[in-house]
Design a protein around this motif. Structure first.
Motif, PDB file in Angstrom:
ATOM      1  N   GLY A 116       0.832  -1.213   0.000  1.00 41.15           N
ATOM      2  CA  GLY A 116       0.000   0.000   0.000  1.00 41.15           C
ATOM      3  C   GLY A 116       0.857   1.249   0.000  1.00 41.15           C
ATOM      4  O   GLY A 116       1.718   1.422  -0.868  1.00 41.15           O
ATOM      5  N   PRO A 117       0.717   2.150   0.995  1.00 36.02           N
ATOM      6  CA  PRO A 117       1.526   3.363   1.023  1.00 36.02           C
ATOM      7  C   PRO A 117       2.805   3.220   1.847  1.00 36.02           C
ATOM      8  O   PRO A 117       3.549   4.190   2.012  1.00 36.02           O
ATOM      9  CB  PRO A 117       0.591   4.378   1.697  1.00 36.02           C
ATOM     10  N   PHE A 118       3.083   2.028   2.401  1.00 37.05           N
ATOM     11  CA  PHE A 118       4.217   1.843   3.326  1.00 37.05           C
ATOM     12  C   PHE A 118       5.343   1.036   2.706  1.00 37.05           C
ATOM     13  O   PHE A 118       5.101   0.078   1.971  1.00 37.05           O
ATOM     14  CB  PHE A 118       3.764   1.119   4.599  1.00 37.05           C
ATOM     15  N   ILE A 119       6.580   1.432   3.069  1.00 40.67           N
ATOM     16  CA  ILE A 119       7.743   0.587   2.781  1.00 40.67           C
ATOM     17  C   ILE A 119       8.299   0.116   4.137  1.00 40.67           C
ATOM     18  O   ILE A 119       8.084   0.790   5.157  1.00 40.67           O
ATOM     19  CB  ILE A 119       8.823   1.334   1.973  1.00 40.67           C
ATOM     20  N   TYR A 120       8.992  -1.024   4.126  1.00 42.17           N
ATOM     21  CA  TYR A 120       9.505  -1.594   5.379  1.00 42.17           C
ATOM     22  C   TYR A 120      10.990  -1.864   5.212  1.00 42.17           C
ATOM     23  O   TYR A 120      11.410  -2.406   4.189  1.00 42.17           O
ATOM     24  CB  TYR A 120       8.798  -2.915   5.693  1.00 42.17           C
ATOM     25  N   ASP A 121      11.783  -1.486   6.246  1.00 44.16           N
ATOM     26  CA  ASP A 121      13.210  -1.803   6.151  1.00 44.16           C
ATOM     27  C   ASP A 121      13.492  -3.146   6.828  1.00 44.16           C
ATOM     28  O   ASP A 121      12.599  -3.770   7.422  1.00 44.16           O
ATOM     29  CB  ASP A 121      14.076  -0.640   6.665  1.00 44.16           C
ATOM     30  N   TRP A 172       9.169   9.012  -7.366  1.00 44.92           N
ATOM     31  CA  TRP A 172       8.126   9.663  -8.165  1.00 44.92           C
ATOM     32  C   TRP A 172       7.406   8.666  -9.078  1.00 44.92           C
ATOM     33  O   TRP A 172       6.927   9.060 -10.144  1.00 44.92           O
ATOM     34  CB  TRP A 172       8.682  10.750  -9.083  1.00 44.92           C
ATOM     35  N   CYS A 173       7.375   7.394  -8.712  1.00 45.39           N
ATOM     36  CA  CYS A 173       6.843   6.469  -9.716  1.00 45.39           C
ATOM     37  C   CYS A 173       5.724   5.532  -9.262  1.00 45.39           C
ATOM     38  O   CYS A 173       4.884   5.171 -10.078  1.00 45.39           O
ATOM     39  CB  CYS A 173       7.976   5.651 -10.340  1.00 45.39           C
ATOM     40  N   VAL A 174       5.674   5.146  -7.985  1.00 45.16           N
ATOM     41  CA  VAL A 174       4.747   4.069  -7.605  1.00 45.16           C
ATOM     42  C   VAL A 174       3.341   4.664  -7.379  1.00 45.16           C
ATOM     43  O   VAL A 174       2.811   4.673  -6.271  1.00 45.16           O
ATOM     44  CB  VAL A 174       5.266   3.309  -6.358  1.00 45.16           C
ATOM     45  N   ASN A 175       2.742   5.148  -8.457  1.00 47.33           N
ATOM     46  CA  ASN A 175       1.478   5.886  -8.322  1.00 47.33           C
ATOM     47  C   ASN A 175       0.334   5.043  -7.771  1.00 47.33           C
ATOM     48  O   ASN A 175      -0.516   5.550  -7.060  1.00 47.33           O
ATOM     49  CB  ASN A 175       1.081   6.523  -9.666  1.00 47.33           C
ATOM     50  N   VAL A 176       0.290   3.747  -8.109  1.00 40.23           N
ATOM     51  CA  VAL A 176      -0.815   2.917  -7.607  1.00 40.23           C
ATOM     52  C   VAL A 176      -0.471   2.239  -6.279  1.00 40.23           C
ATOM     53  O   VAL A 176      -1.241   1.410  -5.795  1.00 40.23           O
ATOM     54  CB  VAL A 176      -1.275   1.853  -8.640  1.00 40.23           C
ATOM     55  N   GLY A 177       0.653   2.600  -5.686  1.00 36.26           N
ATOM     56  CA  GLY A 177       1.034   2.019  -4.405  1.00 36.26           C
ATOM     57  C   GLY A 177       1.618   0.622  -4.574  1.00 36.26           C
ATOM     58  O   GLY A 177       1.698   0.089  -5.693  1.00 36.26           O
ATOM     59  N   TYR A 178       2.029   0.070  -3.447  1.00 35.59           N
ATOM     60  CA  TYR A 178       2.750  -1.214  -3.455  1.00 35.59           C
ATOM     61  C   TYR A 178       1.795  -2.393  -3.279  1.00 35.59           C
ATOM     62  O   TYR A 178       0.660  -2.234  -2.836  1.00 35.59           O
ATOM     63  CB  TYR A 178       3.777  -1.218  -2.325  1.00 35.59           C
ATOM     64  N   PRO A 189       2.317   8.281  -3.432  1.00 38.16           N
ATOM     65  CA  PRO A 189       1.438   7.479  -4.291  1.00 38.16           C
ATOM     66  C   PRO A 189       0.049   8.119  -4.370  1.00 38.16           C
ATOM     67  O   PRO A 189      -0.417   8.729  -3.401  1.00 38.16           O
ATOM     68  CB  PRO A 189       1.367   6.132  -3.562  1.00 38.16           C
ATOM     69  N   LEU A 190      -0.613   7.931  -5.497  1.00 39.75           N
ATOM     70  CA  LEU A 190      -1.930   8.558  -5.679  1.00 39.75           C
ATOM     71  C   LEU A 190      -3.015   7.850  -4.864  1.00 39.75           C
ATOM     72  O   LEU A 190      -4.161   8.306  -4.839  1.00 39.75           O
ATOM     73  CB  LEU A 190      -2.330   8.558  -7.162  1.00 39.75           C
ATOM     74  N   ILE A 191      -2.647   6.748  -4.200  1.00 39.78           N
ATOM     75  CA  ILE A 191      -3.627   6.054  -3.361  1.00 39.78           C
ATOM     76  C   ILE A 191      -3.737   6.691  -1.976  1.00 39.78           C
ATOM     77  O   ILE A 191      -4.550   6.259  -1.175  1.00 39.78           O
ATOM     78  CB  ILE A 191      -3.277   4.562  -3.180  1.00 39.78           C
ATOM     79  N   TRP A 192      -2.905   7.693  -1.692  1.00 45.45           N
ATOM     80  CA  TRP A 192      -3.028   8.359  -0.392  1.00 45.45           C
ATOM     81  C   TRP A 192      -4.463   8.870  -0.214  1.00 45.45           C
ATOM     82  O   TRP A 192      -5.082   9.374  -1.161  1.00 45.45           O
ATOM     83  CB  TRP A 192      -2.054   9.538  -0.284  1.00 45.45           C
ATOM     84  N   THR A 193      -4.935   8.741   1.031  1.00 41.57           N
ATOM     85  CA  THR A 193      -6.263   9.233   1.390  1.00 41.57           C
ATOM     86  C   THR A 193      -6.100  10.452   2.294  1.00 41.57           C
ATOM     87  O   THR A 193      -4.965  10.815   2.656  1.00 41.57           O
ATOM     88  CB  THR A 193      -7.011   8.157   2.186  1.00 41.57           C
ATOM     89  N   ARG A 194      -7.217  11.031   2.710  1.00 42.39           N
ATOM     90  CA  ARG A 194      -7.122  12.143   3.662  1.00 42.39           C
ATOM     91  C   ARG A 194      -6.418  11.695   4.950  1.00 42.39           C
ATOM     92  O   ARG A 194      -5.637  12.447   5.528  1.00 42.39           O
ATOM     93  CB  ARG A 194      -8.518  12.653   3.997  1.00 42.39           C
ATOM     94  N   GLU A 195      -6.680  10.450   5.374  1.00 40.89           N
ATOM     95  CA  GLU A 195      -6.053   9.945   6.608  1.00 40.89           C
ATOM     96  C   GLU A 195      -4.537   9.848   6.424  1.00 40.89           C
ATOM     97  O   GLU A 195      -3.774  10.194   7.324  1.00 40.89           O
ATOM     98  CB  GLU A 195      -6.609   8.550   6.981  1.00 40.89           C
ATOM     99  N   THR A 196      -4.118   9.368   5.253  1.00 42.44           N
ATOM    100  CA  THR A 196      -2.659   9.243   5.023  1.00 42.44           C
ATOM    101  C   THR A 196      -2.033  10.641   5.006  1.00 42.44           C
ATOM    102  O   THR A 196      -0.926  10.836   5.515  1.00 42.44           O
ATOM    103  CB  THR A 196      -2.361   8.537   3.675  1.00 42.44           C
TER     104      THR A 196
END
Ligand SMILES: Cc1ncc(COP(=O)(O)O)c(C=O)c1O
Length: 460
Positions: free
Chosen positions: A42-47, A61-67, A430-437
């Motif tokens: 989704g909108p998160f990456i994990y190390d 600048w590329c993962v517009n639809v999220g992970y 990412p364009l999947i961000w919501t108001r909450e994000t």
């Protein structure tokens, strides 16, 4: 063997021993070691240490639809099984680039109907440069080959793309740029407007710098003007609304082609498929890459307007240019599915009518009043926070960029991945961000600014 068999320090040691990273001070990196990003959703990456980071940069600048989009993995898998690769040279084609080209012609501005593929934005700008020069040669005007660009532009990192760009550090390491490329001022009012000059007037003045360069070179020698609709890597620099229509007017007046580099702004980021549509202009070429596949596969597409493609087709003669992976079937299959997701989920309308305005409001209401912040700006879902020492005088911290790096490091510690470029903190989620994000990002950025301010005040 998978990475789970290695500890972080083992991976870092192997990294240091063998991997030369892009745009990196290699000595510096070896002192600190790399952060290993191991998965994403989704909108998160994990190390590798299990930290979740909200990805404020959509990768790069590329993962517009999220992970974590299974549909994209499946599209690649199905295509690989059926036909992993075949070229489009020698009068052959494969179906996916054919169908993708039709789709791109549908979503591009009306006068754009042809596509040339590569694997990266840089390659695609090489294609654009060669194509406009070839166009004028076919038109019997080979002397019309100067390209005008801007200081601080970023068009990629191949020799031609670096030459087109206006990054002085990159030029210094180039040892000789592609000839006949000239650079003029960028349209960045916060730094370059004169005292009392309105945004509107500044936009016209910045456009006039392009006309002055055309006149100085002689319009009969100028092939094209190239620009990013919003300068991305240069710090999300948004031109005044007067700038692009005036640039188009000037280009038409002097019969100079207009090349738009939408490697960052393409595929929804500005609230339209392309920023050309947001700015109301009709470029002759549009360079795109990145979000074409949401970064799930390397692919770039140069969208070519009818004026150029008509000449290319009617005059004929081989255009000696192309790449092994031009129109790669797997990358094109992923792109088709990615565009379908963007469309089906209404992500572009969401940026235009909901998340874009909400993002702007968050930056204005939560961030712009902070003592470290000189200016916030955004367009759709790309934005910047300008870090200053003194809000009133706009004085910067020294050395340049150091304060923004401090903010960035605190942001990462707060679980917010964002980038510092010069004194600008930049965002391109990412364009999947919501108001909450967006609210979550606002909290984390505000906290990072407070912590950086405390550090910087102690250091005074
Ligand atoms: C506007 C612009 N053009 C071109 C490029 C180069 O793209 P790539 O890194 O895929 O070669 C970039 C990369 O960030 C970019 O921002």
């Amino acid at each position: 063997m998978t990475y789970q068999n290695f500890s972080l320090s083992q991976l870092q040691a192997i990294d240091s021993a063998h991997y030369l990273h892009p745009f990196t001070d290699h000595k510096d990196l070896r002192a600190s070691g790399a952060r290993m990003i191991v998965r994403a959703d989704g909108p998160f990456i994990y190390d590798s240490e299990g930290h979740a980071l909200l990805d404020g940069m959509a990768g790069l600048w590329c993962v517009n639809v999220g992970y974590g989009r299974n549909e994209l993995a499946e599209a690649a898998y199905e295509q690989m099984k059926e036909l992993p690769y075949y070229n489009s040279f020698f009068r052959c084609a494969t179906p996916t680039p054919v169908l993708l080209s039709k789709k791109l012609a549908e979503i591009a501005p009306n006068h754009i109907n042809q596509v040339f593929y590569g694997s990266s934005g840089s390659e695609s700008n090489d294609t654009a440069l060669r194509l406009v020069r070839h166009y004028w040669a076919l038109e019997g005007k080979p002397e019309k080959n100067i390209i005008i660009s801007r200081n601080m532009a970023y068009h990629g990192s191949t020799v031609a793309a670096t030459s087109l760009g206006g990054m002085s550090g990159m030029h210094e390491q180039l040892g000789g740029a592609v000839p006949n490329i000239k650079h003029v001022m960028m349209p960045y009012a916060y730094e370059l407007a004169l005292p009392g000059e309105s945004d509107h007037d500044f936009g016209l003045r910045a456009a006039k710098a392009v006309e002055d360069a055309i006149l100085e070179a002689g319009a009969e020698n100028v092939a094209a003007f190239i620009g990013e609709p919003i300068m991305g890597a240069g710090g999300v620099k948004i031109p005044p609304a007067s700038y692009w229509p005036e640039i188009q007017r000037i280009c038409r007046k002097h019969d100079v082609l207009l090349m738009l580099d939408e490697v960052i702004t393409g595929y929804g980021r500005t609230g339209e498929w392309f920023a050309a549509q947001s700015m109301g202009i009709e470029p002759d070429t549009i360079t795109t890459a990145k979000a074409l596949t949401s970064g799930y596969q390397p692919l770039s597409a140069l969208l070519v307007g009818d004026r150029i493609s008509k000449t290319l087709v009617e005059k004929g003669g081989e255009f000696y240019h192309g790449y092994t992976y031009s129109g790669h079937p797997v990358a094109c299959a992923v792109a088709l599915k990615n565009l379908e997701i963007i469309e089906n989920e209404g992500l572009i309308e969401r940026v235009k009518n909901d998340t874009g305005p909400y993002f702007a409001k968050m930056l204005k209401e939560r961030i712009s009043g902070h003592p470290l912040v000189g200016e916030v700006r955004s367009f759709g879902l790309m934005g910047a926070i300008e870090i200053v020492k003194d809000k009133a005088t706009r004085e910067r911290f020294q050395p340049e960029g150091s304060a923004a790096v401090a903010v960035r490091d605190h942001a990462i510690a707060q679980g917010m991945m964002m980038r510092a470029t010069g004194d600008s903190m930049i965002l391109s989620p990412p364009l999947i961000w919501t108001r909450e994000t967006i609210d979550m990002a606002g909290d984390r950025i505000a906290k990072a600014l407070d912590l950086a301010l405390a550090d910087l005040s102690k250091a005074k």
